[in-house]
Design a protein around this motif. Structure first.
Motif, PDB file in Angstrom:
ATOM      1  N   SER A 123       0.668  -1.146   0.030  1.00 37.14           N
ATOM      2  CA  SER A 123      -0.066  -0.054  -0.075  1.00 37.14           C
ATOM      3  C   SER A 123       0.977   1.191   0.041  1.00 37.14           C
ATOM      4  CB  SER A 123      -1.007  -0.008   1.140  1.00 37.14           C
ATOM      5  OG  SER A 123      -0.151  -0.026   2.511  1.00 37.14           O
ATOM      6  N   ASP A 124       2.088   0.926   0.477  1.00 35.46           N
ATOM      7  CA  ASP A 124       3.068   2.404   0.306  1.00 35.46           C
ATOM      8  C   ASP A 124       3.822   2.320  -0.798  1.00 35.46           C
ATOM      9  OD1 ASP A 124       2.197   3.403   2.843  1.00 35.46           O
ATOM     10  OD2 ASP A 124       3.120   1.885   3.779  1.00 35.46           O
ATOM     11  N   ILE A 125       3.687   1.513  -1.996  1.00 36.05           N
ATOM     12  CA  ILE A 125       4.451   1.526  -2.967  1.00 36.05           C
ATOM     13  C   ILE A 125       3.339   1.908  -4.388  1.00 36.05           C
ATOM     14  CG2 ILE A 125       5.910   0.220  -4.745  1.00 36.05           C
ATOM     15  CD1 ILE A 125       6.470  -1.959  -2.439  1.00 36.05           C
ATOM     16  N   PHE A 126       4.231   2.970  -4.880  1.00 36.03           N
ATOM     17  CA  PHE A 126       3.165   3.676  -6.042  1.00 36.03           C
ATOM     18  C   PHE A 126       4.000   3.386  -7.381  1.00 36.03           C
ATOM     19  CE2 PHE A 126       1.912   7.536  -8.319  1.00 36.03           C
ATOM     20  CZ  PHE A 126       0.679   7.203  -8.883  1.00 36.03           C
ATOM     21  N   LEU A 127       3.325   2.558  -8.386  1.00 36.79           N
ATOM     22  CA  LEU A 127       3.902   2.469  -9.896  1.00 36.79           C
ATOM     23  C   LEU A 127       3.252   3.410 -10.821  1.00 36.79           C
ATOM     24  CD1 LEU A 127       3.778  -1.346  -9.543  1.00 36.79           C
ATOM     25  CD2 LEU A 127       5.812  -0.101  -9.254  1.00 36.79           C
ATOM     26  N   THR A 128       3.778   4.299 -11.250  1.00 38.74           N
ATOM     27  CA  THR A 128       3.192   5.184 -11.952  1.00 38.74           C
ATOM     28  C   THR A 128       2.995   4.767 -13.758  1.00 38.74           C
ATOM     29  OG1 THR A 128       5.190   6.267 -12.912  1.00 38.74           O
ATOM     30  CG2 THR A 128       4.547   6.868 -10.753  1.00 38.74           C
ATOM     31  N   GLY A 129       3.700   3.567 -14.036  1.00 38.38           N
ATOM     32  CA  GLY A 129       3.406   3.274 -15.333  1.00 38.38           C
ATOM     33  C   GLY A 129       4.521   4.414 -16.243  1.00 38.38           C
ATOM     34  N   PHE A 130       3.923   4.594 -17.577  1.00 38.64           N
ATOM     35  CA  PHE A 130       4.661   5.483 -18.008  1.00 38.64           C
ATOM     36  C   PHE A 130       4.465   7.237 -17.519  1.00 38.64           C
ATOM     37  CE2 PHE A 130       4.165   9.432 -21.016  1.00 38.64           C
ATOM     38  CZ  PHE A 130       5.485   9.240 -21.654  1.00 38.64           C
ATOM     39  N   PHE A 131       5.735   7.814 -17.414  1.00 43.30           N
ATOM     40  CA  PHE A 131       6.002   8.984 -16.813  1.00 43.30           C
ATOM     41  C   PHE A 131       6.767  10.000 -17.684  1.00 43.30           C
ATOM     42  CE2 PHE A 131       7.366  12.086 -13.537  1.00 43.30           C
ATOM     43  CZ  PHE A 131       6.338  11.994 -12.598  1.00 43.30           C
ATOM     44  N   PRO A 132       6.240  10.961 -18.056  1.00 44.89           N
ATOM     45  CA  PRO A 132       6.993  12.096 -18.888  1.00 44.89           C
ATOM     46  C   PRO A 132       8.109  12.683 -18.396  1.00 44.89           C
ATOM     47  CG  PRO A 132       5.009  13.014 -18.210  1.00 44.89           C
ATOM     48  CD  PRO A 132       4.917  11.500 -17.699  1.00 44.89           C
ATOM     49  N   HIS A 133       9.245  12.852 -19.305  1.00 50.92           N
ATOM     50  CA  HIS A 133      10.481  13.198 -18.793  1.00 50.92           C
ATOM     51  C   HIS A 133      10.204  14.788 -18.194  1.00 50.92           C
ATOM     52  CE1 HIS A 133      14.876  14.594 -19.241  1.00 50.92           C
ATOM     53  NE2 HIS A 133      15.007  13.573 -18.899  1.00 50.92           N
ATOM     54  N   LYS A 134       9.468  15.461 -18.839  1.00 52.92           N
ATOM     55  CA  LYS A 134       9.569  16.662 -18.591  1.00 52.92           C
ATOM     56  C   LYS A 134       8.976  16.811 -17.081  1.00 52.92           C
ATOM     57  CE  LYS A 134       4.891  17.493 -20.589  1.00 52.92           C
ATOM     58  NZ  LYS A 134       4.236  18.447 -21.727  1.00 52.92           N
ATOM     59  N   SER A 135       8.284  15.909 -16.428  1.00 50.71           N
ATOM     60  CA  SER A 135       7.579  15.932 -14.883  1.00 50.71           C
ATOM     61  C   SER A 135       8.552  15.555 -13.985  1.00 50.71           C
ATOM     62  CB  SER A 135       6.296  15.091 -14.954  1.00 50.71           C
ATOM     63  OG  SER A 135       5.478  15.466 -16.069  1.00 50.71           O
ATOM     64  N   PHE A 136       9.702  14.943 -14.426  1.00 49.49           N
ATOM     65  CA  PHE A 136      10.699  14.421 -13.564  1.00 49.49           C
ATOM     66  C   PHE A 136      11.162  15.242 -12.487  1.00 49.49           C
ATOM     67  CE2 PHE A 136      10.861  10.263 -15.631  1.00 49.49           C
ATOM     68  CZ  PHE A 136      10.851   9.465 -14.404  1.00 49.49           C
ATOM     69  N   PRO A 137      11.505  16.591 -12.886  1.00 45.54           N
ATOM     70  CA  PRO A 137      11.994  17.529 -11.957  1.00 45.54           C
ATOM     71  C   PRO A 137      11.424  17.641 -10.843  1.00 45.54           C
ATOM     72  CG  PRO A 137      12.436  18.308 -14.231  1.00 45.54           C
ATOM     73  CD  PRO A 137      11.431  17.288 -14.360  1.00 45.54           C
ATOM     74  N   MET A 138       9.976  17.881 -10.975  1.00 47.69           N
ATOM     75  CA  MET A 138       9.111  18.145  -9.879  1.00 47.69           C
ATOM     76  C   MET A 138       8.993  16.819  -9.019  1.00 47.69           C
ATOM     77  SD  MET A 138       6.864  20.422  -8.627  1.00 47.69           S
ATOM     78  CE  MET A 138       6.312  21.448  -9.750  1.00 47.69           C
ATOM     79  N   LEU A 160      22.062  12.325 -12.044  1.00 50.12           N
ATOM     80  CA  LEU A 160      22.739  13.577 -12.088  1.00 50.12           C
ATOM     81  C   LEU A 160      21.328  14.709 -12.342  1.00 50.12           C
ATOM     82  CD1 LEU A 160      25.303  13.359 -15.053  1.00 50.12           C
ATOM     83  CD2 LEU A 160      25.891  13.754 -12.641  1.00 50.12           C
ATOM     84  N   GLU A 161      20.380  14.356 -12.921  1.00 49.38           N
ATOM     85  CA  GLU A 161      19.142  15.174 -13.041  1.00 49.38           C
ATOM     86  C   GLU A 161      18.466  15.262 -11.415  1.00 49.38           C
ATOM     87  OE1 GLU A 161      17.778  13.823 -17.480  1.00 49.38           O
ATOM     88  OE2 GLU A 161      17.033  12.522 -15.800  1.00 49.38           O
ATOM     89  N   ALA A 162      18.476  14.134 -10.762  1.00 55.85           N
ATOM     90  CA  ALA A 162      17.999  14.317  -9.430  1.00 55.85           C
ATOM     91  C   ALA A 162      18.822  14.969  -8.559  1.00 55.85           C
ATOM     92  CB  ALA A 162      17.765  13.049  -8.788  1.00 55.85           C
ATOM     93  N   MET A 163      20.172  15.115  -8.665  1.00 62.94           N
ATOM     94  CA  MET A 163      21.183  15.865  -7.928  1.00 62.94           C
ATOM     95  C   MET A 163      20.898  17.227  -8.342  1.00 62.94           C
ATOM     96  SD  MET A 163      24.666  13.898  -8.279  1.00 62.94           S
ATOM     97  CE  MET A 163      25.071  12.475  -7.453  1.00 62.94           C
ATOM     98  N   ALA A 164      20.508  17.683  -9.551  1.00 65.20           N
ATOM     99  CA  ALA A 164      20.390  19.203 -10.023  1.00 65.20           C
ATOM    100  C   ALA A 164      19.265  19.586  -9.434  1.00 65.20           C
ATOM    101  CB  ALA A 164      20.242  19.129 -11.713  1.00 65.20           C
TER     102      ALA A 164
END
Length: 325
Positions: A123-138, A160-164
């Motif tokens: 219940s605490d694990i969320f699978l998003t399926g397809f996830f757009p690249h442009k939404s990863f920063p948020m 690297l994107e997460a670090m940024a």
């Protein structure tokens, strides 16, 4: 693939890990240069003013706090199942309210869904399926940390994107990840469930560690910029470009083709502006060598292609740029 690579003048690999893999597969080491990829710094940067309760990433509203693992669900080498088990161990030990968000899709999704269903903390694990690249920063910016257990990465752009975005990164000590992250990540053995769980606990409870990794991560990504990638690639290409045009004049050719073979994974990196910019800058320099004679006397064409070989190997996948005349 191996026969094609033997004919090229130069190969630019995106990491030393790839370079060593190529050499092990019979490619002459003198042909291979390493130029690290860049990331889109306009897209990936720290985000302030996020809600302390929910991160609104359309079409999802994700309850905080959470860990995030964004990667294609391509096979067991991505270590999703090991992470799911480690997360359950973390939850059982700490009783903390954290969730695990797994963002991505792929041919291994049935096995991962089954692992989640079998987990005591499903219940605490969320699978998003397809996830757009442009939404990863948020997604990254709202997370407690980015966890990246994959063991066969040729580059590892997601860390690297997460670090940024200003969040700490925990990742595997395998593949190219140590080369890319340097001392800016917390490392673990992806086959050691307890070790991963300990990392999750430490990143949550050790504020000094969180702060150190966050600051080091922001500093680390400064070295991974497309402008630097282009500059280094042009520097490497200059001698070969001049030799090619010299030969063209000697042979009396009236046209020259520049061929790029691009191995970036398009399903996880939608914006290939960096590679496009690189190609055009190479063409511009190519036209202008030998005092601009080529620009007046020759037609220049460029060809680009992407390839998605199966089964996955770093040797096939992460050769970013190949040119031949």
């Amino acid at each position: 693939m191996k026969q094609s690579l033997k004919k090229v003048k130069k190969i630019i690999a995106a990491s030393n890990y790839i370079r060593e893999n190529l050499i092990a597969n019979g490619v002459e080491q003198d042909k291979i240069e390493v130029v690290h990829n860049g990331i889109d710094r306009k897209l990936f940067h720290p985000i302030i003013g996020l809600s302390s309760y929910i991160v609104d990433v359309k079409p999802f509203a994700i309850k905080r706090p959470y860990f995030v693992y964004g990667s294609r669900l391509s096979g067991p080498e991505k270590k999703h199942i090991e992470l799911i088990k480690a997360f359950a161990l973390f939850k059982e030990k700490t009783k903390l309210p954290h969730r695990l968000v797994i963002a991505g899709e792929g041919p291994y999704d049935k096995e991962i869904h089954q692992a989640v269903m079998n987990s005591s903390v499903a219940s605490d694990i969320f699978l998003t399926g397809f996830f757009p690249h442009k939404s990863f920063p948020m997604m990254y910016a709202g997370s407690e940390a980015c966890v990246f257990p994959s063991v066969n990465e040729g580059v590892g752009l997601p860390i690297l994107e997460a670090m940024a975005t200003g969040v700490p990164v925990l990742c595997s000590k395998s593949g190219a990840l140590p080369e890319i992250a340097g001392d800016a990540a917390y490392y673990f053995d992806s086959d050691n469930i307890e070790e991963i769980a300990t990392g999750l606990e430490r990143i949550v409870t050790d504020n000094e560690l969180r702060s150190t990794l966050t600051n080091k991560g922001i500093e680390r990504v400064e070295a991974f910029d497309w402008e630097l990638t282009v500059a280094k690639t042009l520097e490497i290409a200059k001698e070969d470009l001049e030799n090619a045009t010299r030969k063209a004049f000697e042979m009396g050719w009236n046209s020259v083709k520049l061929y790029f073979m691009i191995g970036l994974p398009t399903e996880t990196y939608d914006d290939l502006d960096g590679i496009a910019d690189l190609a055009y800058k190479v063409i511009d320099m190519y036209r202008d060598v030998n005092g601009g004679k080529l620009k007046r006397a020759f037609g220049v064409t460029v060809s680009t292609s992407t390839f998605v070989p199966k089964p996955f190997t770093p040797f096939q996948w992460w050769i970013r740029t190949v040119w031949r005349w």
